[in-house]
Design an enzyme around this catalytic site. Structure first.
Site, mmCIF file in Angstrom:
data_model
loop_
_atom_site.group_PDB
_atom_site.id
_atom_site.type_symbol
_atom_site.label_atom_id
_atom_site.label_comp_id
_atom_site.label_asym_id
_atom_site.label_seq_id
_atom_site.Cartn_x
_atom_site.Cartn_y
_atom_site.Cartn_z
ATOM 1 N N GLY A 175 -3.876 -2.537 10.779
ATOM 2 C CA GLY A 175 -4.801 -1.965 9.817
ATOM 3 C C GLY A 175 -6.134 -2.662 9.739
ATOM 4 N N ASP A 194 -7.770 -4.222 11.847
ATOM 5 C CA ASP A 194 -8.595 -4.069 13.059
ATOM 6 C C ASP A 194 -9.179 -2.660 13.215
ATOM 7 O OD1 ASP A 194 -8.115 -6.672 13.768
ATOM 8 O OD2 ASP A 194 -6.552 -6.198 15.242
ATOM 9 N N ARG A 211 -8.090 0.465 11.144
ATOM 10 C CA ARG A 211 -7.755 1.501 10.167
ATOM 11 C C ARG A 211 -8.962 2.381 9.844
ATOM 12 N NH1 ARG A 211 -3.802 2.197 6.634
ATOM 13 N NH2 ARG A 211 -3.024 0.059 6.871
ATOM 14 N N GLY A 235 5.092 -5.670 3.445
ATOM 15 C CA GLY A 235 5.945 -6.826 3.264
ATOM 16 C C GLY A 235 6.375 -7.407 4.604
ATOM 17 N N GLU A 280 7.641 -2.406 14.524
ATOM 18 C CA GLU A 280 7.369 -1.007 14.864
ATOM 19 C C GLU A 280 7.455 -0.808 16.372
ATOM 20 O OE1 GLU A 280 4.279 0.723 11.459
ATOM 21 O OE2 GLU A 280 3.588 0.303 13.501
#
Length: 547
Positions: free
Chosen positions: A28, A30, A32, A59, A93
């Site tokens: 994010g 970098d 988003r 988290g 992810e």
């Protein structure tokens, strides 16, 4: 794009239900608010349902809902940026994405955003710095899993965004995503396609004008010539350029079954995912105009024989957004004129070499005839006269037969055309009115190869409205006019002969027309009293047709 290969897809992938077409994995802080946001907006604008995690506070542990979202996505795009590996969430992810690629054949596109792919692969540079931290406070097995995932992902075919306009890179990424996303929606086309490369090139050249124009292409020709196949190939080739695409097959048959609403509902579902049910044609028209009026869509309306069929799904090109393309296939050239088609394309017969290859594929399961069957194959190819349907049916029917059986089949064709071929060709005849049918049968039996003016004088003398009816036959591809001479495909002529013979099978004396000398003799030799009639008939025949 970086080199390497994706894992090939299997048939099971095409039937899997996905919640999202694309899952975006990114760091994010970098990207988003710049690259990833622009990519997301453009994907959404192309009608590609895309998931991005907009949660700013993350988290330590990735949520189970997010893992499930990854599983429910067809494609994952991983945006590797400078600080990507510093996020345990991002690495989790990625590990899940690579797991889905292995176990569920998910498509994965890596994007190297201002980072060296080698740093991702070997975990050097900023990626090495991140792992020097992780190794101090993360389980070694988990760290190794992250490393393996980075190495595997960096070896996939992807995109290196380092310089140049980002919009150009985004366009390239979206085109590739769209192509892969649409692969599951490609139409099935048989492997025996012959001679289509040139035809595809011709049609694509007709679509190469202003990209904001709405193109309407009409593909016309006789039954069995390959109009639907050509349309399918074009559809598969260019559909990724549109925000939505729909192939409405066998529109004539669907209308004849009273299923007009089904066509409208399919068009809306294919193009915008709308599964709304409605009860009348007019409401469907209003919904189509409302939902598709600003969208760039590709619509193929296949096998149309009445203007009403077009009016219910595409009453006007203005129903659709700039850059849309409508492709219509029909046997009736005049129907295209009435609709206002500006780009007609006539589907023509295969060239001899192409025809021989297609026939051989079905007769011998190879591209050339077997040595002992060359002459017989040439006879069959000449009989088919480049009609793909006839070449396939004849070849399949002769597969595995002996030379004597081939010769017998060839002799049979002279009197008994194959029903499977005739049934397709006859659809055009059945759509004619009574006087048009009479003119067609007269041409098939007597006037093929004759001067149009000469034929018109005779038919007008029989109150058959020659000028008008010959034009209709021409528009429906049942005859051609070349240098004012009426020509007809041999198989269409044989279809006409078969229609006359069906009037009273085996009894030529009861047929409406006689053209074969043997049949003429048989008809008039049944009773002695008919000999005088035979002489009169032959005199008339010689007067008009013996030069």
């Amino acid at each position: 794009m970086a080199s390497s290969t994706q894992k090939p897809s299997s048939s099971s992938t095409s039937v899997r239900k996905y919640e999202f077409e694309v899952f975006l994995s990114f760091r994010g802080e970098d990207t988003r608010y710049n690259f990833t946001d622009h990519l997301f907006v453009n994907l959404h604008g192309m009608g590609i349902k895309t998931f991005r995690d907009d949660q700013l506070e993350r988290g330590e542990e990735i949520k189970s809902e997010l893992l499930r979202t990854i599983e429910e996505s067809r494609i994952s795009v991983v945006v590797f940026s400078k600080n990507y590996a510093h996020s345990k969430w991002c690495l989790d992810e990625l590990a899940k994405i690579m797991e889905c690629r292995e176990e569920m054949e998910q498509i994965v596109f890596p994007v190297f955003y201002h980072v060296d792919p080698c740093d991702v692969r070997k975990q050097t540079g900023s990626f090495g710095e991140a792992f020097s931290i992780h190794e101090k406070n993360v389980d070694a097995k988990k760290v190794q899993r992250w490393r393996d995932s980075l190495t595997e992902a960096s070896d996939l075919s992807g995109f290196h965004v380092n310089d140049g306009y980002e919009s150009k890179h985004i366009k390239e990424i979206i085109n590739q995503i769209f192509k892969r996303s649409m692969n599951s929606k490609l139409l099935h086309i048989n492997d025996d396609i012959v001679g289509m490369d040139f035809r595809l090139k011709e049609i694509k050249s007709l679509l190469s004008s202003d990209l904001n124009d709405i193109h309407v292409v009409g593909i016309y020709g006789i039954g069995g010539i390959g109009k639907t196949t050509i349309a399918k190939i074009v559809y598969n080739e260019i559909q990724y350029q549109f925000t939505g695409a729909s192939f409405l097959q066998d529109v004539r048959g669907t209308f004849n079954k009273g299923c007009q609403l089904q066509l409208q509902q399919q068009l809306l579902y294919d193009t915008v995912g709308n599964d709304e049910k409605f009860s009348n044609i007019n409401k469907g028209i209003n919904i189509i105009k409302d939902r598709l009026g600003s969208k760039k869509v590709l619509i193929v309306i296949d096998d149309v024989d009445r203007l009403q069929q077009l009016e219910s799904v595409a009453g006007s090109p203005k129903w659709f957004g700039p850059g849309s393309t409508i492709i219509i296939t029909t046997r009736d050239q005049h129907l295209l004129v009435k609709y206002g088609v500006t780009v007609p394309y006539k589907a023509i017969e295969l060239h001899y070499e192409e025809a021989l290859q297609l026939f051989s594929q079905h007769a011998f399961k190879q591209n050339v005839p077997k040595e002992d069957y060359v002459d017989l194959s040439n006879c069959m190819v000449q009989y088919a006269q480049g009609l793909p349907l006839a070449l396939k049916v004849l070849g399949s029917s002769l597969q595995g037969m002996t030379i004597d059986e081939w010769k017998s089949a060839s002799d049979k064709l002279k009197k008994n055309p194959m029903k499977e071929i005739n049934d397709v060709l006859r659809i055009s005849f059945d759509g004619l009115d009574p006087s048009q049918k009479e003119v067609f049968l007269d041409i098939a039996c007597f006037f093929k190869g004759e001067c149009k003016d000469f034929v018109s004088r005779i038919l007008d003398g029989c109150n058959l409205f020659a000028t008008c009816n010959i034009r209709v036959l021409h528009d429906r591809c049942l005859v051609t006019i070349l240098d004012n001479v009426i020509q007809m495909h041999d198989l269409i002529q044989e279809m006409g002969w078969a229609i006359v013979r069906e009037e009273c099978p085996g009894e030529p004396c009861k047929w409406s027309r006689l053209w074969d000398v043997d049949d003429i003799y048989d008809a008039f030799s049944k009773q002695e009293v008919q000999i005088k009639c035979l002489n009169i008939y032959l005199n008339v025949y010689n007067r008009f047709f013996s030069g």
